[in-house]
Write a protein that holds these residues in place. Sequence first.
Motif, PDB file in Angstrom:
ATOM      1  N   ASP A  48      16.900  10.860 -22.340  1.00 55.91           N
ATOM      2  CA  ASP A  48      17.204  11.532 -21.143  1.00 55.91           C
ATOM      3  C   ASP A  48      18.554  11.912 -21.140  1.00 55.91           C
ATOM      4  OD1 ASP A  48      14.881  10.695 -19.959  1.00 55.91           O
ATOM      5  OD2 ASP A  48      15.729   8.869 -19.263  1.00 55.91           O
ATOM      6  N   PHE A  49      18.718  13.533 -20.682  1.00 51.77           N
ATOM      7  CA  PHE A  49      19.845  14.148 -20.574  1.00 51.77           C
ATOM      8  C   PHE A  49      19.900  14.969 -19.110  1.00 51.77           C
ATOM      9  CE2 PHE A  49      21.882  18.214 -21.793  1.00 51.77           C
ATOM     10  CZ  PHE A  49      22.937  17.622 -22.391  1.00 51.77           C
ATOM     11  N   TYR A  50      20.870  14.816 -18.603  1.00 51.25           N
ATOM     12  CA  TYR A  50      21.361  15.533 -17.166  1.00 51.25           C
ATOM     13  C   TYR A  50      21.900  16.732 -17.541  1.00 51.25           C
ATOM     14  CZ  TYR A  50      22.869  16.311 -12.530  1.00 51.25           C
ATOM     15  OH  TYR A  50      22.974  17.140 -11.340  1.00 51.25           O
ATOM     16  N   ALA A  51      21.541  17.921 -17.475  1.00 53.41           N
ATOM     17  CA  ALA A  51      22.006  19.275 -17.757  1.00 53.41           C
ATOM     18  C   ALA A  51      22.728  19.774 -16.436  1.00 53.41           C
ATOM     19  CB  ALA A  51      21.084  20.249 -18.161  1.00 53.41           C
TER      20      ALA A  51
ATOM     21  N   TYR B 246      12.788  12.998 -16.487  1.00 52.48           N
ATOM     22  CA  TYR B 246      13.388  11.842 -17.238  1.00 52.48           C
ATOM     23  C   TYR B 246      12.132  11.174 -17.702  1.00 52.48           C
ATOM     24  CZ  TYR B 246      18.495  12.301 -15.476  1.00 52.48           C
ATOM     25  OH  TYR B 246      19.442  12.853 -15.363  1.00 52.48           O
ATOM     26  N   ARG B 247      12.370  10.390 -18.800  1.00 51.72           N
ATOM     27  CA  ARG B 247      11.367   9.545 -19.382  1.00 51.72           C
ATOM     28  C   ARG B 247      11.632   8.158 -19.072  1.00 51.72           C
ATOM     29  NH1 ARG B 247       6.815  12.096 -21.258  1.00 51.72           N
ATOM     30  NH2 ARG B 247       6.771  12.262 -23.289  1.00 51.72           N
ATOM     31  N   HIS B 248      12.955   7.640 -19.178  1.00 51.01           N
ATOM     32  CA  HIS B 248      13.239   6.413 -19.002  1.00 51.01           C
ATOM     33  C   HIS B 248      14.187   5.923 -17.864  1.00 51.01           C
ATOM     34  CE1 HIS B 248      13.005   7.417 -23.474  1.00 51.01           C
ATOM     35  NE2 HIS B 248      12.506   6.045 -23.448  1.00 51.01           N
ATOM     36  N   ARG B 249      14.100   6.669 -16.786  1.00 49.48           N
ATOM     37  CA  ARG B 249      14.775   6.176 -15.585  1.00 49.48           C
ATOM     38  C   ARG B 249      13.798   5.372 -14.563  1.00 49.48           C
ATOM     39  NH1 ARG B 249      20.154   7.862 -13.455  1.00 49.48           N
ATOM     40  NH2 ARG B 249      21.034   7.590 -15.476  1.00 49.48           N
TER      41      ARG B 249
ATOM     42  N   SER C  11      20.564   8.090 -20.833  1.00 52.42           N
ATOM     43  CA  SER C  11      19.713   6.716 -21.443  1.00 52.42           C
ATOM     44  C   SER C  11      19.702   6.897 -23.056  1.00 52.42           C
ATOM     45  CB  SER C  11      17.946   7.113 -21.127  1.00 52.42           C
ATOM     46  OG  SER C  11      17.418   8.119 -21.982  1.00 52.42           O
ATOM     47  N   GLY C  12      19.267   5.664 -23.819  1.00 46.38           N
ATOM     48  CA  GLY C  12      19.279   5.418 -25.142  1.00 46.38           C
ATOM     49  C   GLY C  12      20.615   5.047 -25.644  1.00 46.38           C
ATOM     50  N   ARG C  13      20.741   5.076 -26.936  1.00 49.87           N
ATOM     51  CA  ARG C  13      22.211   4.765 -27.187  1.00 49.87           C
ATOM     52  C   ARG C  13      23.436   5.285 -27.043  1.00 49.87           C
ATOM     53  NH1 ARG C  13      22.807   5.386 -34.297  1.00 49.87           N
ATOM     54  NH2 ARG C  13      24.923   4.385 -34.091  1.00 49.87           N
ATOM     55  N   TYR C  14      23.484   6.579 -26.454  1.00 49.37           N
ATOM     56  CA  TYR C  14      24.660   7.208 -26.253  1.00 49.37           C
ATOM     57  C   TYR C  14      24.751   7.261 -24.910  1.00 49.37           C
ATOM     58  CZ  TYR C  14      24.738   8.053 -31.327  1.00 49.37           C
ATOM     59  OH  TYR C  14      24.476   7.948 -32.542  1.00 49.37           O
TER      60      TYR C  14
END
Length: 123
Positions: free
Chosen positions: A75-78, A120-123, A97-100
Amino acid sequence: MIRRLISTAAATAAVLATLTAAAPIAQEHASVTARPKACNTDGAPAQLHTNQAAHLRAGRGTRYRSRAVLAKDTDFYAECWGVTAKGEWWAYGEVVSGRYAGFPHGRRGWVNGDLVDTGYRHR
């Protein structure tokens, strides 16, 4: 007259010391929250996720160094967008989300627009 000069010099030194001590904090805060100059803020922020593994880059384009490799479905918030001279669009924002994710704020950078989808995929 000399006392007044000494008093003025001491007051000036105190003000400069205060400003110098506060400057690193202000600069550090600005670097975390400031958007890059290449951002187009006309578009609304967007919730995205990577549709394949994608480099999180220091700038818009593959010539910029990779800060991280994001796994598919990260997941990335642009926050804003940028377009290269070749017409490629890039999203600038934060990994959420994820490792970073984390650090205490997610890692920030640019992701190629062809490698992200909305939502989003993981929220």
